[in-house]
Motif scaffolding. Structure first.
Motif, mmCIF file in Angstrom:
data_model
loop_
_atom_site.group_PDB
_atom_site.id
_atom_site.type_symbol
_atom_site.label_atom_id
_atom_site.label_comp_id
_atom_site.label_asym_id
_atom_site.label_seq_id
_atom_site.Cartn_x
_atom_site.Cartn_y
_atom_site.Cartn_z
ATOM 1 N N ARG A 1 0.835 -1.210 0.000
ATOM 2 C CA ARG A 1 0.000 0.000 0.000
ATOM 3 C C ARG A 1 0.871 1.262 0.000
ATOM 4 O O ARG A 1 0.598 2.221 -0.718
ATOM 5 N N LEU A 2 1.929 1.255 0.793
ATOM 6 C CA LEU A 2 2.842 2.389 0.852
ATOM 7 C C LEU A 2 3.548 2.593 -0.497
ATOM 8 O O LEU A 2 3.634 3.716 -0.999
ATOM 9 N N PHE A 3 4.031 1.496 -1.088
ATOM 10 C CA PHE A 3 4.690 1.592 -2.397
ATOM 11 C C PHE A 3 3.737 2.155 -3.444
ATOM 12 O O PHE A 3 4.120 3.001 -4.251
ATOM 13 N N ASP A 4 2.499 1.672 -3.447
ATOM 14 C CA ASP A 4 1.527 2.159 -4.427
ATOM 15 C C ASP A 4 1.234 3.641 -4.218
ATOM 16 O O ASP A 4 1.174 4.406 -5.182
ATOM 17 N N GLU A 5 1.085 4.047 -2.967
ATOM 18 C CA GLU A 5 0.774 5.446 -2.664
ATOM 19 C C GLU A 5 1.862 6.381 -3.183
ATOM 20 O O GLU A 5 1.574 7.456 -3.705
ATOM 21 N N TYR A 6 3.120 5.966 -3.045
ATOM 22 C CA TYR A 6 4.237 6.821 -3.445
ATOM 23 C C TYR A 6 4.853 6.428 -4.784
ATOM 24 O O TYR A 6 5.929 6.905 -5.123
#
Length: 138
Positions: free
Chosen positions: A36-41
């Motif tokens: 989720r963090l990778f996708d967000e950034y």
């Protein structure tokens, strides 16, 4: 002039995020949070997938039954998929006899070329069976 320097830096630098020990049995709660963090950034990590995980430490986590489908989804997102060992079971210990003089446990270092080649070949076969093309190994 300053904007040209900023553009040059932003276009020619970056960071590499590498995740090891990706397997169908691992800490999936942590992996889902990371994704989720990778996708967000818009981060595209390099992930080291263990093709035939037998690591007892990792085997204590829940299994993801659609693991290889998930790996293909990550690849479609632009993540770099790499082979990370074969079974991840360290069956040899090196006392700084490896190339970098680190030493420690390994499933490759200390084995004959034939054993190492066989393990890499078997790992590659698993990726090929799953229709996942890889370019790297660590």
């Amino acid at each position: 002039m300053l904007s040209k320097i900023k553009n040059y830096i932003s276009e020619n630098t970056g960071i590499l995020i590498r995740l090891d020990d990706i397997a169908e049995i691992m800490n999936w709660d942590m992996m889902e949070k990371s994704e989720r963090l990778f996708d967000e950034y818009k981060i595209k990590p390099v992930i080291g997938v263990i093709p035939n995980n037998k690591d007892k430490e990792l085997l204590s986590y829940p299994k993801k039954n659609n693991f290889w489908d998930q790996v293909r989804k990550w690849r479609e997102k632009g993540w770099e998929i790499s082979m990370h060992g074969f079974t991840h079971v360290y069956d040899k210990t090196s006392k700084k006899k490896d190339y970098f003089e680190y030493g420690g446990g390994s499933e490759f270092c200390g084995h004959s070329l034939e054993v190492q080649s066989s393990r890499i070949k078997n790992g590659l076969n698993k990726f090929n069976d799953e229709n996942i093309k890889i370019k790297s190994f660590f």
